[in-house]
Enzyme design. Structure first.
Site, PDB file in Angstrom:
ATOM      1  N   GLU A  70       2.647   5.179  -3.878  1.00 52.48           N
ATOM      2  CA  GLU A  70       2.654   6.158  -4.988  1.00 52.48           C
ATOM      3  C   GLU A  70       4.002   6.853  -5.126  1.00 52.48           C
ATOM      4  O   GLU A  70       4.305   7.261  -6.254  1.00 52.48           O
ATOM      5  CB  GLU A  70       1.530   7.167  -4.762  1.00 52.48           C
ATOM      6  CG  GLU A  70       0.142   6.561  -4.920  1.00 52.48           C
ATOM      7  CD  GLU A  70      -0.236   5.572  -3.795  1.00 52.48           C
ATOM      8  OE1 GLU A  70       0.252   5.770  -2.666  1.00 52.48           O
ATOM      9  OE2 GLU A  70      -0.975   4.625  -4.050  1.00 52.48           O
ATOM     10  N   ASP A 109       0.857  -1.185   0.000  1.00 52.49           N
ATOM     11  CA  ASP A 109       0.000   0.000   0.000  1.00 52.49           C
ATOM     12  C   ASP A 109       0.896   1.239   0.000  1.00 52.49           C
ATOM     13  O   ASP A 109       2.122   1.137   0.096  1.00 52.49           O
ATOM     14  CB  ASP A 109      -0.869  -0.061   1.272  1.00 52.49           C
ATOM     15  CG  ASP A 109      -2.021   0.923   1.242  1.00 52.49           C
ATOM     16  OD1 ASP A 109      -2.278   1.546   0.191  1.00 52.49           O
ATOM     17  OD2 ASP A 109      -2.684   1.084   2.294  1.00 52.49           O
TER      18      ASP A 109
END
Ligand code: NAG
Ligand code: NAG
Ligand code: NAG
Ligand code: NAG
Ligand code: NAG
Ligand code: NAG
Ligand code: NAG
Length: 884
Positions: free
Chosen positions: A471, A468
């Protein structure tokens, strides 16, 4: 050489390349450029474009009528037809096509125009064209993913290429129909160091792909700009999200389809306009296009994956039901849910934990107090044939007493973190507080990641990893010191990214990684982390890896699946998940799903039932909830709701042999798993905008309820016969919308005529259901034929297909005979038996049924369903069942 005159343009046919001398139109008055043909000359946000600013760029300024055009976003400042661009010359034939130079005499308004570019056009295959434009004199950053190396020019391309010389333009046509798929002459080409732009006309408004965005599946071309830059943000319309997929697919007028991939990882925008036309705008790298000619959409997506790589074969258990939440306070609480699921016998293969299990949210640690029994829980899961997956975030806590946290200390020692421009680890902030970020572009970081995973696996023997926040997400903008003032963090042009700056909620673009600057590698972070994680899992477990990643990039499917992010528990968000699924099917990431029942906000019992019924058909099915919300696992609801959820999941488990076979076909050749209707019915224009229904493979249609308070649902049925999956009752559709009963305990699924599905008696866990007997369901076509297949192996060994350790069977019905043919066989398939054959659409009651020539009992019902039970046939031998 033959000269042909084509509507005022002289075209030279040179081998397969045509090049033409564009006739420059006399300067047209700005106002005469139709609104649809206005290409934005001033895309900068946050600046009110004035006539003066616009004309300084040499562009036309026309205020659009406020009532109509302005509201829609028609640009006021646009390129005149004679705006200076590049000129093509010095063309030469090469082994694969043609090269030429593009030169520019006039400077643009962005710094560091590249004056001489090299164009290369390569006829890679009969259905794939490769066009690349780059700096002719010095190398530029190119995306480090493997693409096929072609050495032989395509013999019979289904496309033609024309090059216009002054100004430069590329025109690609489909040979059979003459359709113009690409025409870049509509607007000038830009190629400055940090501003590259090229526009093309589109042959239709039926455009799909270009993710990751929250939108309808069929994209809106009404002056709609999509931005690409990996970003942690709850899915919001018109906003750059977690992943980047610069690939689109278009349906042409005759039902043919083509796709275009721009292999570029820099911050980017695609501006769509109703012409229909599209403008690619990127701030780095090169223009590297692949064009796929299909001609049907399934083939376009396969051809795309031939370039980016076919997806990995998931372990069988990955297709079971996954349960997770943020906010299980202890391992005991997690364990209680596992036990409750068992108690109610609800299918459940994989239990997950979010960051709660960690000590101070630091990777590779456990909370010794609250998660004291985690190793025992994992042991218990394994004992029951279940699996365990936990979250890992890339941010590595940097504020521990020296010597107390191996991952950071060792990371610093080995120099594997991303650095600031000053050459020190860049420090941002994520869940554990201040953190450094591993540089997954470096092999040393992969080795360090493997060692960490290995050490943790010795304590908690997890089966897969959820990556997770990759980005990468940063709660600060840039770093604790902000970012330097240079042109990497503040480029001359910044695409319309959320937050207005490249470093918004992520690390500085100027940060240094071992293979390039973060400016170039940012959107690849999730891909590179997934690659490191999948390869570590193979080394640690020696089995097929299971990785789910939030951030993704083309070729991600080779290493991981994806979930659609931090969605909300709303009916609208449940709907959005379908366009999300279908888009990731186009992107070659078939292992895809959204958080069932929604992540943030409070779900309701009705929503959660409906979402579980839809989620039972997500290729990746996980229920996940946020912190401080009421529990939303199936055991948390009333007996009626719980039973409805259990039944939906049991239907999924029954269908797993079919789903697994679809994944095999995805792995083998890039077939989609969750499939848009128009992929199967490309000539039926009514299917082009459907995103409330989808197919599994070619033959199973899912029509979920997406609205509250419904007891019926309307769905589109393409022309042909469709059978209710559960009962076999049929409808002959003329290509129409049909209304069906949909009580709260029912999800509508239908079999397309001509399909054979391998199904299996469900169980609470795939470790049990995998060994259950099979039931084959054949849905006869109007000609009384049907076809299906089954791929079977041990469900978790590496490269079973590549090593031949599998069985592959084909099922056919012709002339009242069902035949199972074994095309490839190994041990595994002999372990299960075929117990039952059900045939839908047998119009006349049979007088007798024979199995391999011997008469056998059967049943036949009023709705034309023939059933032959108690077969006990081995899968490893072919067999035939005949009715007369
Ligand atoms: C084409 O060939 C000519 C003659 O060899 C050469 O001068 C020119 O640079 C070549 N063009 C390109 C694009 O390489
Ligand atoms: C390409 O676009 C230009 C500009 O709109 C147009 O004049 C030309 O006819 C188009 N070419 C083809 C082959 O459609
Ligand atoms: C979890 O359960 C075990 C066994 O019942 C018990 O010994 C332990 O104290 C519990 N842990 C917590 C944090 O409640
Ligand atoms: C980052 O800095 C460390 C020293 O702090 C060095 O060992 C490492 O090679 C640097 N990495 C990059 C990509 O510059
Ligand atoms: C559906 O179509 C088939 C083939 O045309 C026909 O035999 C059958 O009677 C039809 N069934 C219904 C229910 O209309
Ligand atoms: C089964 O049917 C398919 C499709 O009709 C056909 O291509 C194939 O050859 C058949 N295979 C066998 C083994 O009969
Ligand atoms: C169910 C749902 O809301 N799905 C959306 C979640 O967010 C993704 C973006 O990551 C959208 O594409 C989905 O449509």
């Amino acid at each position: 050489m033959v000269a042909v005159l084509l509507s005022g343009v002289t075209v030279w046919v040179l081998g397969q390349i045509w090049w033409s001398q564009h006739v420059i139109a006399p300067l047209t008055k700005c106002a005469s450029v139709p609104e649809n043909l206005r290409f934005d000359c001033y895309p900068e946000r946050g600046t009110v474009v004035t006539k003066e600013l616009c004309e300084k760029r040499g562009c036309c300024f026309v205020e659009t009528d406020r009532a109509s055009g302005n509201a829609r976003g028609v640009p006021w400042c646009f390129y005149p037809q004679d705006f200076p661009s590049y000129t093509l010359g010095s063309l030469n034939e090469t082994q694969l096509g043609t090269v030429g130079f593009l030169t520019r005499q006039t400077k643009t308004y962005y710094p560091r125009d590249i004056e001489t570019l090299q164009l290369s056009v390569e006829f890679e295959t009969d259905t794939r064209l490769h066009v690349k434009i780059t700096d002719a004199t010095s190398p530029r950053y190119e995306v480090p993913i493997e693409v096929p190396q072609v050495t032989k020019r395509a013999q019979n391309p289904v496309y033609t290429v024309e090059l216009s010389k002054d100004p430069f333009g590329l025109i690609v046509k489909r040979r059979t129909s003459g359709a113009v798929l690409i025409n870049t002459t509509v607007a000038p080409l830009f190629f400055a160091d940090q501003f590259l732009q090229i526009s093309t006309l589109l042959p239709s408004k039926f455009l799909y792909g270009l993710g990751e965005h929250q939108s309808n599946f069929l994209l809106d071309l009404d002056w709609n700009t999509l931005t690409f830059w990996a970003r942690d943000i709850p899915p919001t319309e018109s906003c750059n999200l977690y992943g980047v997929h610069p690939f689109y697919l278009v349906m042409e007028a005759d039902g043919s389809s083509h796709g275009v991939f721009l292999l570029n990882s820099n911050a980017m925008e695609v501006a769509l306009q109703p012409t229909p036309a599209l403008t690619w705008r990127t701030i780095g790298g090169v223009l590297d296009f692949y064009i796929f000619l299909g001609p049907d959409p399934n083939l376009v997506v396969q051809q795309y994956q031939q370039v980016i790589g076919f997806p990995a074969m998931p372990p069988f258990w990955a297709l079971g039901f996954h349960l997770c939440r943020w906010g299980y306070k202890t391992s005991n609480e997690t364990w209680e849910i596992v036990k409750a699921m068992r108690n109610y016998q609800i299918p459940h293969d994989v239990q997950w934990n979010d960051i709660d299990y960690m000590d101070s949210y630091r990777d590779f640690t456990t909370d010794a107090k609250n998660f004291d029994t985690l190793p025992h829980l994992v042991e218990d899961l394994h004992k029951h044939g279940q699996r365990y997956v936990m979250i890992l975030d890339p941010g590595i806590s940097s504020t521990n007493p020296p010597g107390s946290y191996w991952p950071y200390d060792e990371g610093v020692k080995r120099g594997i973190f991303i650095n600031t421009t000053q050459g020190k680890p860049l420090i941002g902030k994520v869940w554990p507080g201040l953190t450094a970020f591993p540089d997954f572009s470096s092999p040393n970081a992969h080795q360090w990641w493997l060692e960490n995973l290995n050490r943790f696996h010795a304590l908690v023997p997890f089966d897969g990893v959820w990556i997770d926040m990759n980005e990468p997400s940063d709660f600060m903008d840039g770093s604790q010191e902000g970012c330097p003032q240079g042109e990497l963090d503040r480029p001359p042009y910044t695409p319309a990214v959320a937050g207005g700056s490249l470093s918004a909620k992520t690390i500085c673009a100027s940060a240094r990684q071992s293979t390039s600057i973060h400016y170039n590698l940012h959107s690849l972070y999730g891909l590179m982390e997934a690659k490191a994680t999948a390869s570590a899992l193979i080394k640690i477990r020696g089995k097929r890896p299971f990785v789910i990643s939030r951030s993704t990039f083309p070729s991600q499917g080779r290493y991981s699946g994806h979930w659609l992010g931090d969605n909300r528990s709303t009916w609208k968000d449940m709907f959005w998940s379908i366009p999300g699924l279908l888009s990731f099917s186009l992107f070659g990431v078939p292992l895809i799903g959204a958080d069932i029942c929604g992540f943030s906000g409070s779900t309701s019992e009705e929503l959660c039932v409906r979402w579980t019924q839809l989620g039972a058909f997500y290729p990746f099915a996980r229920n996940h909830n946020t912190m401080n919300e009421k529990a939303q696992d199936p055991t948390a609801f009333s007996p009626a709701a719980r039973t409805a959820m259990k039944e939906a999941l049991e239907t999924r488990y029954a269908l797993l042999p079919f789903l697994y076979t679809l994944f095999h076909r995805a792995h083998l050749q890039g077939d989609t798993v969750a499939r848009p209707l128009f992929f199967e019915f490309p000539k039926d224009g009514s299917t082009y905008s459907i995103d409330k229904q989808f197919l599994w493979g070619r033959g199973l249609l899912v029509t979920p309820v997406l609205d509250p308070g419904a007891d019926a649902v309307v769905g589109y049925f393409p022309r042909g016969t469709w059978y209710d999956y559960y009962t076999g009752s049929l409808v002959n559709s003329s290509g129409e919308n049909l209304k069906m009963a949909a009580p709260l305990d029912h999800v509508n699924i239908h079999l397309r005529e001509g399909t054979i599905l391998p199904t299996q008696k469900p169980a609470d866990c795939t470790s049990v259901s995998r060994n259950n007997p099979l039931r084959l369901i054949a849905a006869l076509s109007q000609n009384s034929n049907a076809w299906g297949d089954l791929y079977w192996d041990d469900g978790e060994s590496l490269d079973t297909f590549e090593k031949g350790d599998y069985s592959y069977l084909v099922f056919n019905v012709t002339q009242n005979t069902f035949i199972s043919t074994v095309l490839h066989s190994n041990m595994e398939a002999t372990l299960i038996t075929v117990e039952e054959l059900t045939v839908y659409g047998v119009q006349d009651e049979p007088k007798a049924v024979t199995i391999n020539g011997k008469e056998a009992p059967f049943s036949y019902s009023a709705n034309q369903v023939l059933s032959v039970a108690n077969l006990q046939l081995s899968l490893s031998h072919g067999f035939s069942i005949r009715w007369i």
